[in-house]
Design a protein around this motif. Structure first.
Motif, PDB file in Angstrom:
ATOM      1  N   LYS A  21       0.807  -1.220   0.000  1.00 28.01           N
ATOM      2  CA  LYS A  21       0.000   0.000   0.000  1.00 28.01           C
ATOM      3  C   LYS A  21       0.840   1.270   0.000  1.00 28.01           C
ATOM      4  N   GLU A  22       2.137   1.164   0.297  1.00 29.14           N
ATOM      5  CA  GLU A  22       3.023   2.324   0.311  1.00 29.14           C
ATOM      6  C   GLU A  22       4.280   2.035  -0.498  1.00 29.14           C
ATOM      7  N   ARG A  23       4.854   3.096  -1.067  1.00 25.73           N
ATOM      8  CA  ARG A  23       6.137   2.993  -1.762  1.00 25.73           C
ATOM      9  C   ARG A  23       7.189   3.572  -0.819  1.00 25.73           C
ATOM     10  N   MET A  24       7.792   2.707  -0.029  1.00 25.50           N
ATOM     11  CA  MET A  24       8.719   3.157   1.021  1.00 25.50           C
ATOM     12  C   MET A  24      10.168   3.021   0.564  1.00 25.50           C
ATOM     13  N   ILE A  25      10.946   4.098   0.791  1.00 25.57           N
ATOM     14  CA  ILE A  25      12.394   4.048   0.570  1.00 25.57           C
ATOM     15  C   ILE A  25      13.092   4.634   1.789  1.00 25.57           C
ATOM     16  N   HIS A  26      14.398   4.340   1.925  1.00 26.92           N
ATOM     17  CA  HIS A  26      15.179   4.843   3.059  1.00 26.92           C
ATOM     18  C   HIS A  26      16.344   5.682   2.540  1.00 26.92           C
ATOM     19  N   LEU A  27      16.606   6.799   3.220  1.00 32.68           N
ATOM     20  CA  LEU A  27      17.650   7.731   2.792  1.00 32.68           C
ATOM     21  C   LEU A  27      18.573   8.078   3.943  1.00 32.68           C
ATOM     22  N   GLU A  28      19.875   8.097   3.650  1.00 32.10           N
ATOM     23  CA  GLU A  28      20.885   8.660   4.552  1.00 32.10           C
ATOM     24  C   GLU A  28      21.675   9.666   3.727  1.00 32.10           C
ATOM     25  N   GLY A  29      21.649  10.934   4.129  1.00 31.27           N
ATOM     26  CA  GLY A  29      22.316  11.970   3.344  1.00 31.27           C
ATOM     27  C   GLY A  29      21.297  12.924   2.760  1.00 31.27           C
ATOM     28  N   GLU A  30      21.518  13.315   1.514  1.00 29.76           N
ATOM     29  CA  GLU A  30      20.628  14.318   0.894  1.00 29.76           C
ATOM     30  C   GLU A  30      20.167  13.865  -0.484  1.00 29.76           C
ATOM     31  N   ALA A  31      18.896  14.132  -0.777  1.00 28.75           N
ATOM     32  CA  ALA A  31      18.341  13.767  -2.082  1.00 28.75           C
ATOM     33  C   ALA A  31      17.197  14.699  -2.430  1.00 28.75           C
ATOM     34  N   PHE A  32      17.024  14.904  -3.728  1.00 26.80           N
ATOM     35  CA  PHE A  32      15.889  15.682  -4.239  1.00 26.80           C
ATOM     36  C   PHE A  32      14.956  14.703  -4.942  1.00 26.80           C
ATOM     37  N   PHE A  33      13.668  14.776  -4.608  1.00 22.05           N
ATOM     38  CA  PHE A  33      12.686  13.839  -5.144  1.00 22.05           C
ATOM     39  C   PHE A  33      11.657  14.566  -6.008  1.00 22.05           C
ATOM     40  N   LYS A  34      11.427  14.031  -7.182  1.00 18.33           N
ATOM     41  CA  LYS A  34      10.325  14.468  -8.028  1.00 18.33           C
ATOM     42  C   LYS A  34       9.418  13.250  -8.177  1.00 18.33           C
ATOM     43  N   VAL A  35       8.383  13.219  -7.346  1.00 21.90           N
ATOM     44  CA  VAL A  35       7.607  12.000  -7.151  1.00 21.90           C
ATOM     45  C   VAL A  35       6.543  11.817  -8.231  1.00 21.90           C
ATOM     46  N   LYS A  36       6.440  10.583  -8.696  1.00 20.65           N
ATOM     47  CA  LYS A  36       5.342  10.189  -9.570  1.00 20.65           C
ATOM     48  C   LYS A  36       4.163   9.875  -8.666  1.00 20.65           C
ATOM     49  N   HIS A  37       3.200  10.775  -8.627  1.00 21.65           N
ATOM     50  CA  HIS A  37       2.126  10.678  -7.640  1.00 21.65           C
ATOM     51  C   HIS A  37       1.152   9.555  -7.969  1.00 21.65           C
ATOM     52  N   GLU A  38       0.785   8.806  -6.926  1.00 16.07           N
ATOM     53  CA  GLU A  38      -0.262   7.785  -7.011  1.00 16.07           C
ATOM     54  C   GLU A  38      -1.146   7.966  -5.785  1.00 16.07           C
ATOM     55  N   SER A  39      -2.393   8.370  -5.992  1.00 13.34           N
ATOM     56  CA  SER A  39      -3.274   8.706  -4.872  1.00 13.34           C
ATOM     57  C   SER A  39      -3.542   7.517  -3.952  1.00 13.34           C
ATOM     58  N   LYS A  40      -3.562   6.300  -4.507  1.00 14.04           N
ATOM     59  CA  LYS A  40      -3.882   5.127  -3.701  1.00 14.04           C
ATOM     60  C   LYS A  40      -2.639   4.428  -3.151  1.00 14.04           C
ATOM     61  N   ARG A  41      -1.459   4.908  -3.528  1.00 15.68           N
ATOM     62  CA  ARG A  41      -0.222   4.276  -3.057  1.00 15.68           C
ATOM     63  C   ARG A  41       0.808   5.364  -2.821  1.00 15.68           C
ATOM     64  N   PRO A  42       0.788   6.007  -1.641  1.00 11.30           N
ATOM     65  CA  PRO A  42       1.681   7.144  -1.365  1.00 11.30           C
ATOM     66  C   PRO A  42       3.144   6.751  -1.365  1.00 11.30           C
ATOM     67  N   PHE A  43       3.980   7.732  -1.693  1.00  8.03           N
ATOM     68  CA  PHE A  43       5.436   7.577  -1.688  1.00  8.03           C
ATOM     69  C   PHE A  43       5.947   8.099  -0.357  1.00  8.03           C
ATOM     70  N   VAL A  44       6.714   7.279   0.384  1.00  6.83           N
ATOM     71  CA  VAL A  44       7.161   7.636   1.732  1.00  6.83           C
ATOM     72  C   VAL A  44       8.674   7.505   1.830  1.00  6.83           C
ATOM     73  N   VAL A  45       9.305   8.545   2.388  1.00  2.00           N
ATOM     74  CA  VAL A  45      10.752   8.525   2.613  1.00  2.00           C
ATOM     75  C   VAL A  45      11.021   8.466   4.103  1.00  2.00           C
ATOM     76  N   ASP A  46      11.794   7.489   4.518  1.00  2.31           N
ATOM     77  CA  ASP A  46      12.211   7.340   5.911  1.00  2.31           C
ATOM     78  C   ASP A  46      13.645   7.850   6.006  1.00  2.31           C
TER      79      ASP A  46
END
Length: 322
Positions: A148-173
């Motif tokens: 149900k979620e698109r989860m990724i993990h980040l250490e450091g710095e990143a710029f995100f241009k997200v492909k939006h999906e209303s039923k499956r949110p993009f989450v950064v930890d």
């Protein structure tokens, strides 16, 4: 008989191919040799490839279809063989611990990409989300998003241009914060031991500290949510200059209305140099400054001197300010 479409529907094989592409790109940056795919293909299909390209009189349509499927299967097999060569080569001699600056590795359906000093990488995730990863940063993401979620993990710095999906949110930890996109582009800075900062460029994001009892906060464009590395300091939200925050993603070192001491300290860290102020009075002078990230430290010194705020000299690996 295996159909050509069976190969492209093999999810495990597709994961291997995705890893191969990422590793190939990084190997090129590091000037590592890669086997010639055309040569590998030639070894597999040999003379049949040449014969298949020649006109054949009275060839039955079914035979042409079969030959096309065999060619496709052979090409895919060549890719897999090269991928196996890469994994074998870098699994030996401890090289896998320093893979590609170093860094594409894979385990249990997850890919790990890590950048070195001064290195920036742009990648596109399987859902179409574009990520620009700054230097000394690491991102962990799945080959294919599931659940149900698109989860990724980040250490450091990143710029995100997200492909939006209303039923499956993009989450950064990252940095103790969960950032959920609501149709947006945003920047996250979460280096180990430093404050975590989420800056919204456009759209909306929902942010929440993982170990906080506070409700999630929705940011508006131009707002920055920060969480101190010291847990005793509460979360903060403020308006910021987004051009300064994301300039690195465009290959620019950019500072807006910052004191000279901060600018030189940042430049010294980037170029791995030291700073010595012979004239402490200029430390607090504010100025705007920008330089190409790909330029040399000598170029940055010249640009600083052109501003006429202070005299900057480079002697050895040290910047002296008078």
């Amino acid at each position: 008989m295996m159909k050509e479409t069976d190969i492209f529907n093999d999810e495990s094989l597709q994961d291997d191919i995705q890893d191969l592409v990422a590793i190939e790109q990084a190997m090129i940056r590091q000037k590592y040799p890669l086997p010639n795919l055309d040569d590998e293909l030639e070894k597999i299909i040999g003379k049949e490839k040449v014969d298949a390209e020649k006109p054949v009189k009275h060839q039955h349509p079914a035979m042409r279809t079969l030959m096309g499927a065999l060619m496709g299967a052979a090409a895919m097999l060549a890719i897999v063989l090269v991928w196996q060569w890469v994994k074998t080569k870098y699994a030996c001699g401890g090289a896998s611990e320093n893979l590609i600056a170093q860094n594409v590795s894979s385990e249990q359906g997850m890919a790990i990409l890590q950048t070195a000093d001064g290195e920036m990488i742009t990648l596109t995730l399987s859902d179409g989300t574009e990520v620009k990863l700054n230097s000394n940063s690491k991102i962990t993401y799945p080959h294919q998003f599931k659940g149900k979620e698109r989860m990724i993990h980040l250490e450091g710095e990143a710029f995100f241009k997200v492909k939006h999906e209303s039923k499956r949110p993009f989450v950064v930890d990252a940095g103790g914060i969960l950032t959920k996109d609501l149709g947006t582009s945003f920047n996250i800075k979460a280096y180990h031991g430093s404050d975590c900062k989420v800056t919204l460029i456009e759209g909306k994001v929902e942010v929440a500290a993982k170990n906080s009892h506070h409700k999630p906060v929705i940011l508006n464009p131009g707002q920055q949510y920060s969480l101190s590395a010291q847990s005793t300091v509460p979360e903060q939200i403020k308006n910021v200059n987004t051009e300064e925050t994301t300039a690195w993603a465009d290959g620019v070192l950019y500072y807006h209305d910052q004191p000279l001491e901060y600018i030189l300290g940042s430049l010294a860290a980037y170029y791995r140099s030291k700073v010595v102020f012979k004239n402490s009075a200029v430390k607090t002078k504010h100025l705007d400054f920008s330089a190409d990230k790909n330029g040399s430290i000598e170029d940055a010194v010249e640009l600083l001197n052109n501003l006429g705020v202070a005299k900057v000299s480079l002697i050895g690996n040290t910047l002296y300010i008078e």
